[in-house]
Design a protein around this motif. Structure first.
Motif, PDB file in Angstrom:
ATOM      1  N   GLN A  47       0.828  -1.210   0.000  1.00  0.00           N
ATOM      2  CA  GLN A  47       0.000   0.000   0.000  1.00  0.00           C
ATOM      3  C   GLN A  47       0.859   1.257   0.000  1.00  0.00           C
ATOM      4  O   GLN A  47       0.538   2.238  -0.656  1.00  0.00           O
ATOM      5  CB  GLN A  47      -0.949  -0.005   1.193  1.00  0.00           C
ATOM      6  CG  GLN A  47      -2.077  -0.979   1.046  1.00  0.00           C
ATOM      7  CD  GLN A  47      -2.919  -1.109   2.315  1.00  0.00           C
ATOM      8  OE1 GLN A  47      -2.525  -0.660   3.388  1.00  0.00           O
ATOM      9  NE2 GLN A  47      -4.078  -1.740   2.178  1.00  0.00           N
ATOM     10  N   GLY A  48       1.960   1.224   0.727  1.00  0.00           N
ATOM     11  CA  GLY A  48       2.871   2.368   0.738  1.00  0.00           C
ATOM     12  C   GLY A  48       3.519   2.621  -0.610  1.00  0.00           C
ATOM     13  O   GLY A  48       3.840   3.758  -0.952  1.00  0.00           O
ATOM     14  N   GLN A  50       2.045   2.151  -3.474  1.00  0.00           N
ATOM     15  CA  GLN A  50       1.020   2.500  -4.461  1.00  0.00           C
ATOM     16  C   GLN A  50       1.133   3.932  -4.955  1.00  0.00           C
ATOM     17  O   GLN A  50       0.667   4.247  -6.048  1.00  0.00           O
ATOM     18  CB  GLN A  50      -0.387   2.263  -3.892  1.00  0.00           C
ATOM     19  CG  GLN A  50      -0.718   0.808  -3.633  1.00  0.00           C
ATOM     20  CD  GLN A  50      -0.603  -0.067  -4.873  1.00  0.00           C
ATOM     21  OE1 GLN A  50      -1.050   0.311  -5.948  1.00  0.00           O
ATOM     22  NE2 GLN A  50       0.004  -1.224  -4.714  1.00  0.00           N
ATOM     23  N   THR A  51       1.761   4.797  -4.187  1.00  0.00           N
ATOM     24  CA  THR A  51       1.896   6.194  -4.611  1.00  0.00           C
ATOM     25  C   THR A  51       2.983   6.361  -5.679  1.00  0.00           C
ATOM     26  O   THR A  51       3.048   7.394  -6.320  1.00  0.00           O
ATOM     27  CB  THR A  51       2.236   7.095  -3.410  1.00  0.00           C
ATOM     28  OG1 THR A  51       3.467   6.656  -2.834  1.00  0.00           O
ATOM     29  CG2 THR A  51       1.127   7.049  -2.373  1.00  0.00           C
ATOM     30  N   ARG A  52       3.806   5.355  -5.856  1.00  0.00           N
ATOM     31  CA  ARG A  52       4.880   5.418  -6.841  1.00  0.00           C
ATOM     32  C   ARG A  52       4.380   4.952  -8.204  1.00  0.00           C
ATOM     33  O   ARG A  52       3.563   4.042  -8.291  1.00  0.00           O
ATOM     34  CB  ARG A  52       6.039   4.523  -6.433  1.00  0.00           C
ATOM     35  CG  ARG A  52       6.713   4.924  -5.149  1.00  0.00           C
ATOM     36  CD  ARG A  52       7.830   3.973  -4.843  1.00  0.00           C
ATOM     37  NE  ARG A  52       8.516   4.312  -3.614  1.00  0.00           N
ATOM     38  CZ  ARG A  52       9.528   3.602  -3.125  1.00  0.00           C
ATOM     39  NH1 ARG A  52       9.963   2.532  -3.762  1.00  0.00           N
ATOM     40  NH2 ARG A  52      10.092   3.970  -2.002  1.00  0.00           N
ATOM     41  N   PRO A  53       4.932   5.539  -9.258  1.00  0.00           N
ATOM     42  CA  PRO A  53       4.561   5.038 -10.591  1.00  0.00           C
ATOM     43  C   PRO A  53       5.185   3.658 -10.822  1.00  0.00           C
ATOM     44  O   PRO A  53       6.264   3.366 -10.318  1.00  0.00           O
ATOM     45  CB  PRO A  53       5.173   6.071 -11.538  1.00  0.00           C
ATOM     46  CG  PRO A  53       6.278   6.696 -10.771  1.00  0.00           C
ATOM     47  CD  PRO A  53       5.866   6.659  -9.314  1.00  0.00           C
ATOM     48  N   GLN A  92       7.826  -0.749  -8.941  1.00  0.00           N
ATOM     49  CA  GLN A  92       7.628   0.376  -8.022  1.00  0.00           C
ATOM     50  C   GLN A  92       8.769   0.526  -7.019  1.00  0.00           C
ATOM     51  O   GLN A  92       8.743   1.425  -6.190  1.00  0.00           O
ATOM     52  CB  GLN A  92       6.312   0.209  -7.271  1.00  0.00           C
ATOM     53  CG  GLN A  92       5.104   0.282  -8.192  1.00  0.00           C
ATOM     54  CD  GLN A  92       3.823   0.019  -7.448  1.00  0.00           C
ATOM     55  OE1 GLN A  92       3.674  -1.012  -6.798  1.00  0.00           O
ATOM     56  NE2 GLN A  92       2.894   0.954  -7.556  1.00  0.00           N
TER      57      GLN A  92
END
Length: 156
Positions: A47-48, A50-53, A92
């Protein structure tokens, strides 16, 4: 249970063998749990991320692999194999990710991930790592991939 009994016959020795297998199986369930990845931790790390492309292999190699001296063959290997050990999407991950502090590598991977990694390196590249990898002290994903690149290119 009847099927188990029928396959062992009726002798006392056969019955003891069947019970030994059952009693050996029960502790293995506990051992399996201990050696398995922590799925809650894995989910939290995922989940952490997920903000990365999510980069393609070629984009990842251009942005991170080549500047960090990571061979394209190792990057490709990492893209296919590391998710099998960790459940994390290599697309990621960054070379600067610290294996333990950022990715919780020991917790998200199977207990013997490094043995499987050594076997996979042996199969794909013909390089024997077993004597070295267990004692290897790397802090980041990049350091691990650089080490693998060095091993592959020096023995090829």
């Amino acid at each position: 249970m009847g099927i188990l009994w029928e396959s062992y016959g009726t002798s006392a020795q056969d019955s003891r063998f069947m019970w030994q297998r059952i009693f050996n199986f029960l502790p293995s369930l506990n051992t399996y749990d201990i050696l398995s990845p922590d799925l809650k931790l894995r989910r939290r790390v995922t989940q952490g991320l997920q903000t990365r492309p999510a980069l393609s292999l070629l984009d990842w190699q251009a942005a991170y692999g080549a500047p960090n001296h990571i061979d394209i063959a190792i990057a490709e290997f990492a893209f296919t194999q590391l998710p099998k050990y960790s459940g994390l999407d290599m697309a990621q991950l960054l070379p600067s990710d610290r294996l333990e502090e950022d990715l919780c590598w020991t917790g998200v991977c199977w207990y013997d991930w490094y043995l499987t990694l050594c076997d996979d390196i042996q199969l794909q590249f013909g390089v024997e790592l077993n004597p070295y990898l267990e004692d290897l002290e790397v802090e980041t994903l990049g350091e691990l991939l650089q080490y693998l690149s060095q091993q592959i290119t020096h023995t090829a």
